[in-house]
Design a protein around this motif. Structure first.
Motif, PDB file in Angstrom:
ATOM      1  N   GLY A  10      -7.031   8.268  45.659  1.00  0.00           N
ATOM      2  CA  GLY A  10      -7.991   7.938  45.116  1.00  0.00           C
ATOM      3  C   GLY A  10      -8.894   6.180  45.270  1.00  0.00           C
ATOM      4  N   ALA A  13     -12.445   5.965  43.993  1.00  0.00           N
ATOM      5  CA  ALA A  13     -12.057   5.658  42.360  1.00  0.00           C
ATOM      6  C   ALA A  13     -12.062   4.588  41.773  1.00  0.00           C
ATOM      7  N   ALA A  21     -18.052   9.906  43.639  1.00  0.00           N
ATOM      8  CA  ALA A  21     -18.358  11.155  43.164  1.00  0.00           C
ATOM      9  C   ALA A  21     -18.166  12.581  44.702  1.00  0.00           C
ATOM     10  N   LEU A  24     -15.466  12.367  46.994  1.00  0.00           N
ATOM     11  CA  LEU A  24     -14.562  14.141  45.817  1.00  0.00           C
ATOM     12  C   LEU A  24     -15.525  14.899  46.416  1.00  0.00           C
ATOM     13  N   SER A  42      -6.096  13.125  44.920  1.00  0.00           N
ATOM     14  CA  SER A  42      -7.914  11.925  44.119  1.00  0.00           C
ATOM     15  C   SER A  42      -8.960  12.744  42.868  1.00  0.00           C
ATOM     16  N   VAL A  46     -10.404  10.151  40.004  1.00  0.00           N
ATOM     17  CA  VAL A  46     -11.236   9.970  40.149  1.00  0.00           C
ATOM     18  C   VAL A  46     -12.007  10.335  38.284  1.00  0.00           C
TER      19      VAL A  46
END
Length: 110
Positions: A10, A13, A21, A24, A42, A46
């Motif tokens: 991450g 993030a 986003a 992801l 991750s 996030v």
């Protein structure tokens, strides 16, 4: 390269970046289970870096999908990290109650 994107847990993030986003979502829906496995780490990163709406629209669905993944390795990774993932995806208020129900149901399915 796709697997490496999810392996750093991450680093990407950061608050306010909708493209990240989206990354992801892309990694969590990849055809290769190794990429989806790397994306599990991750989800929490996030979740803690977005607002409640981001948790409800990005992190929680990614967690629920990973918990129901066809690959046992992805489901195992979710189970191994479940307390921290669920805490990261938790919300307050009425939406939080629905999220808690969904998280409990997902845990029961693991």
């Amino acid at each position: 390269a796709r697997r490496a994107d999810g392996d750093d847990g991450g680093w990407w993030a950061r608050p306010g970046d909708g493209e990240l986003a989206g990354l992801l979502r892309t990694l969590a829906a990849d055809d290769q289970d190794s990429v989806r496995l790397a994306a599990v780490g991750s989800i929490k990163d996030v979740a803690v870096n977005v607002d409640a709406r981001g948790r409800a629209e990005v992190a929680l669905p990614a967690l629920l999908e990973a918990a129901a993944d066809p690959s046992w390795r992805v489901r195992w990774a979710v189970a191994a990290r479940y307390p921290e993932l669920a805490a990261g995806c938790a919300s307050d208020g009425p939406a939080g109650a629905a999220a808690a129900d969904a998280l409990l149901e997902a845990f029961g399915g693991l």
